[in-house]
Design a protein around this motif. Structure first.
Motif, PDB file in Angstrom:
ATOM      1  N   ILE A 275      21.196  40.060   3.236  1.00  0.00           N
ATOM      2  CA  ILE A 275      22.338  39.916   1.980  1.00  0.00           C
ATOM      3  C   ILE A 275      22.382  41.225   4.054  1.00  0.00           C
ATOM      4  N   SER A 276      21.991  41.577   4.175  1.00  0.00           N
ATOM      5  CA  SER A 276      21.853  42.497   4.820  1.00  0.00           C
ATOM      6  C   SER A 276      23.222  42.043   6.221  1.00  0.00           C
ATOM      7  N   GLU A 277      22.752  41.079   6.537  1.00  0.00           N
ATOM      8  CA  GLU A 277      23.560  39.875   7.362  1.00  0.00           C
ATOM      9  C   GLU A 277      25.017  40.489   7.775  1.00  0.00           C
ATOM     10  N   VAL A 278      25.411  40.835   6.173  1.00  0.00           N
ATOM     11  CA  VAL A 278      27.142  40.608   5.920  1.00  0.00           C
ATOM     12  C   VAL A 278      27.723  42.290   6.601  1.00  0.00           C
ATOM     13  N   PRO A 279      27.705  43.122   5.460  1.00  0.00           N
ATOM     14  CA  PRO A 279      28.452  44.236   6.199  1.00  0.00           C
ATOM     15  C   PRO A 279      28.664  44.591   7.989  1.00  0.00           C
ATOM     16  N   ALA A 280      27.306  44.040   8.651  1.00  0.00           N
ATOM     17  CA  ALA A 280      27.956  43.942  10.281  1.00  0.00           C
ATOM     18  C   ALA A 280      29.259  42.467  10.413  1.00  0.00           C
ATOM     19  N   PHE A 281      28.746  41.406  10.065  1.00  0.00           N
ATOM     20  CA  PHE A 281      29.889  40.644   9.691  1.00  0.00           C
ATOM     21  C   PHE A 281      30.837  41.018   9.763  1.00  0.00           C
ATOM     22  N   MET A 282      31.413  41.204   9.096  1.00  0.00           N
ATOM     23  CA  MET A 282      32.357  41.492   8.684  1.00  0.00           C
ATOM     24  C   MET A 282      33.058  42.492   9.323  1.00  0.00           C
ATOM     25  N   ASP A 283      32.349  43.632   9.482  1.00  0.00           N
ATOM     26  CA  ASP A 283      33.087  44.543  11.301  1.00  0.00           C
ATOM     27  C   ASP A 283      33.302  43.788  12.270  1.00  0.00           C
ATOM     28  N   GLU A 284      32.536  42.863  12.559  1.00  0.00           N
ATOM     29  CA  GLU A 284      33.175  42.266  13.287  1.00  0.00           C
ATOM     30  C   GLU A 284      33.956  40.615  13.530  1.00  0.00           C
ATOM     31  N   ILE A 285      34.404  40.317  12.352  1.00  0.00           N
ATOM     32  CA  ILE A 285      35.478  40.064  12.427  1.00  0.00           C
ATOM     33  C   ILE A 285      36.491  40.557  11.568  1.00  0.00           C
ATOM     34  N   TYR A 286      36.509  41.897  11.833  1.00  0.00           N
ATOM     35  CA  TYR A 286      37.749  42.681  11.246  1.00  0.00           C
ATOM     36  C   TYR A 286      39.362  42.280  12.031  1.00  0.00           C
ATOM     37  N   CYS A 287      39.087  42.427  13.646  1.00  0.00           N
ATOM     38  CA  CYS A 287      40.228  42.272  14.348  1.00  0.00           C
ATOM     39  C   CYS A 287      41.457  41.074  13.430  1.00  0.00           C
ATOM     40  N   ILE A 288      40.700  39.619  13.221  1.00  0.00           N
ATOM     41  CA  ILE A 288      41.009  38.775  13.087  1.00  0.00           C
ATOM     42  C   ILE A 288      41.231  38.250  11.974  1.00  0.00           C
ATOM     43  N   ALA A 289      40.829  39.424  10.762  1.00  0.00           N
ATOM     44  CA  ALA A 289      40.799  39.230   9.780  1.00  0.00           C
ATOM     45  C   ALA A 289      42.079  40.144   8.770  1.00  0.00           C
ATOM     46  N   LYS A 290      42.319  40.963  10.040  1.00  0.00           N
ATOM     47  CA  LYS A 290      43.682  41.726  10.183  1.00  0.00           C
ATOM     48  C   LYS A 290      44.766  41.566  10.871  1.00  0.00           C
ATOM     49  N   ARG A 291      45.184  40.183  11.022  1.00  0.00           N
ATOM     50  CA  ARG A 291      46.204  38.902  11.484  1.00  0.00           C
ATOM     51  C   ARG A 291      46.745  39.194  10.252  1.00  0.00           C
ATOM     52  N   ASN A 292      48.272  39.032  10.676  1.00  0.00           N
ATOM     53  CA  ASN A 292      48.861  38.601   9.552  1.00  0.00           C
ATOM     54  C   ASN A 292      49.909  37.543  10.457  1.00  0.00           C
ATOM     55  N   PRO A 293      50.449  37.130   9.817  1.00  0.00           N
ATOM     56  CA  PRO A 293      49.648  36.465   8.693  1.00  0.00           C
ATOM     57  C   PRO A 293      48.295  36.851   8.398  1.00  0.00           C
ATOM     58  N   PRO A 294      47.586  36.165   7.150  1.00  0.00           N
ATOM     59  CA  PRO A 294      46.505  36.050   7.412  1.00  0.00           C
ATOM     60  C   PRO A 294      46.105  35.225   7.289  1.00  0.00           C
ATOM     61  N   VAL A 295      45.310  34.745   8.648  1.00  0.00           N
ATOM     62  CA  VAL A 295      44.563  33.130   9.465  1.00  0.00           C
ATOM     63  C   VAL A 295      43.100  33.289   8.268  1.00  0.00           C
ATOM     64  N   LEU A 296      42.132  34.232   7.901  1.00  0.00           N
ATOM     65  CA  LEU A 296      40.950  33.678   7.072  1.00  0.00           C
ATOM     66  C   LEU A 296      41.217  33.969   5.781  1.00  0.00           C
ATOM     67  N   GLY A 297      42.974  33.414   5.336  1.00  0.00           N
ATOM     68  CA  GLY A 297      42.306  33.941   3.860  1.00  0.00           C
ATOM     69  C   GLY A 297      41.783  33.025   3.179  1.00  0.00           C
ATOM     70  N   CYS A 298      41.731  32.213   3.269  1.00  0.00           N
ATOM     71  CA  CYS A 298      41.244  30.834   2.573  1.00  0.00           C
ATOM     72  C   CYS A 298      39.160  30.170   2.795  1.00  0.00           C
ATOM     73  N   CYS A 299      39.230  31.755   3.336  1.00  0.00           N
ATOM     74  CA  CYS A 299      38.136  31.478   3.556  1.00  0.00           C
ATOM     75  C   CYS A 299      36.770  31.882   2.571  1.00  0.00           C
ATOM     76  N   TYR A 300      35.294  31.785   2.926  1.00  0.00           N
ATOM     77  CA  TYR A 300      34.406  32.343   1.909  1.00  0.00           C
ATOM     78  C   TYR A 300      33.235  31.725   2.730  1.00  0.00           C
ATOM     79  N   TRP A 301      32.347  32.559   1.736  1.00  0.00           N
ATOM     80  CA  TRP A 301      31.092  32.643   1.729  1.00  0.00           C
ATOM     81  C   TRP A 301      29.662  32.734   1.284  1.00  0.00           C
TER      82      TRP A 301
END
Length: 428
Positions: A275-301
């Motif tokens: 569980i502890s992996e996830v916060p750092a992972f989300m911080d690292e993908i922030y820039c790609i996740a913020k793209r418009n249009p949202p290219v990671l809209g269908c991602c799930y983990w």
């Protein structure tokens, strides 16, 4: 809808230069080139029927046939296609489908599987005569082996192959399709092989690359990062690897949709060991996740089933069918322009008691990556509206920003059961 012969003839006559014959000219006075323009408004079957004389047949040969679908799904349609190789050599679109008779198939290609008992073989090589072919679709056509000639069309822009049959090919064969824009393949685990890096040959033209269930396709998805026009990339159920955190601001500049296999770190369906992996992972993908249009809209983990943080409560007396399972799924959350992520559980719809929430979808609190938009911002109203929907799903795990421990989860289940009993007593 194709024009009628009279409509298209009138159109050509009305727009012909003054040096041409007068509008009162008969059909036989129209030049061969003008007839080819007229035929270019018709479908292939109509053009074939219009070849009433030598002049009109010659015009048909010059015609750039429009992108009207021509489906080959029977021996009769194959014979029509063969005739068109001579009469309409500029046909642009062909769809090869399953033939009506199982006793008819195409001649074996190279490295074919064991021969089948059949009555007749059809020579698929005739398709190579269509030198202007732009769209080629192969859906369950009875092909067996490797057919190099299917990959030598320099004008081809779209290749769409759906084939659980015995068709075989390698991504390196795309070298014969230098203008390819759209590549769609669904092979159910076989047929297509090769390294994704082989797509380099169509780097300057490729716009969509959709490879489903092609388990023999491998490589690193980042080899496509510098494709300037690639806006739709799907590599689900392939053996492609990589790390989504490697995507930089100058990578995949045209990307609008992205679906990566779970073998990619951060790909759709990827599992985390802790569980502890996830916060750092989300911080690292922030820039790609913020793209418009949202290219990671269908991602799930997910949290891995083998994770020491995972627990199975199905045999606990504290858990029943009316309580949600632990929230071990992770997804991005958007409210207006605000981005965050949360742990959640997506289960079956449950008929709850009156006044009780149903647990079709429940989640923990959102871990926001962005600050709340200002009240005078353009999307604040949308943010508030979408936030209300998000908060409706935060009930059972209210106050939790990550999955509770096993003991805390059992305590929540006991509290929920007591609440249900009290609710039932009040109703009765």
């Amino acid at each position: 809808m194709p024009h009628s012969m009279n409509q298209t003839k009138d159109c050509v006559i009305a727009n012909r230069p003054a040096t041409m014959a007068s509008p009162s000219a008969t059909a036989m006075d129209i030049s061969t080139d003008e007839l080819a323009i007229i035929f270019g408004c018709l479908g292939p079957d109509d053009i074939m029927r219009a070849r009433c004389c030598k002049k009109w047949s010659e015009a048909a040969k010059r015609t750039i046939v429009p992108l009207t679908e021509f489906v080959v799904n029977s021996e009769n349609r194959y014979n029509a296609m063969e005739a068109m190789t001579r009469a309409l050599p500029n046909l642009q679109k062909i769809t090869l489908r399953k033939l009506e008779s199982t006793q008819i198939r195409y001649l074996d290609g190279e490295d074919a599987d064991d021969d089948l008992q059949i009555d007749e073989d059809l020579d698929i090589n005739v398709i190579s005569r269509f030198t202007k072919l732009s769209y080629l679709e192969i859906h369950n056509a009875p092909l067996n082996g490797i057919y190099p000639m299917l990959f030598h069309f320099r004008h081809l822009e779209m290749l769409d192959i759906y084939s659980p049959q015995a068709l075989k090919w390698d991504l390196e064969m795309l070298a014969g399709l230098p203008n390819l824009k759209i590549l769609v393949c669904n092979f159910h685990g076989g047929g297509l092989s090769g390294d994704i890096k082989s797509l380099e040959i169509v780097k300057d033209t490729l716009e969509q690359c959709l490879l489903y269930s092609c388990s023999n396709v491998e490589g690193n998805f980042m080899d496509l990062a510098k494709f300037p026009h690639l806006w739709n990339l799907c590599l689900m159920d392939t053996s492609v690897t990589g790390d989504i955190r490697d995507i930089g601001s100058d990578d995949f500049v045209a990307l609008q949709e992205l679906d990566l296999p779970d073998a990619v770190y951060g790909g759709s369906g990827h599992t985390f060991q802790h569980i502890s992996e996830v916060p750092a992972f989300m911080d690292e993908i922030y820039c790609i996740a913020k793209r418009n249009p949202p290219v990671l809209g269908c991602c799930y983990w997910h949290l891995s089933e083998n994770s020491p943080d995972n627990y199975d409560m199905t045999v606990s007396d504290d858990v029943d069918d009316e309580t949600p399972e632990p929230p071990f799924d992770v997804s991005l959350v958007r409210a207006g322009s605000r981005l965050g992520w949360r742990w959640s559980w997506k289960g079956d719809f449950i008929n709850a008691a009156p006044g009780e929430p149903n647990f079709e979808h429940v989640s923990c609190e959102v871990n926001w990556l962005d600050p709340e938009p200002k009240k005078d911002s353009s999307d604040y109203e949308l943010y508030v509206q979408e936030l209300k929907q998000i908060e409706k799903e935060i009930n059972f795990f209210k106050g939790f920003h990550e999955p509770p421990t096993a003991e805390r989860y059992k305590q929540l289940c006991r509290e929920h059961k007591r609440k249900r009993r009290r609710q039932t007593i009040l109703i009765n």
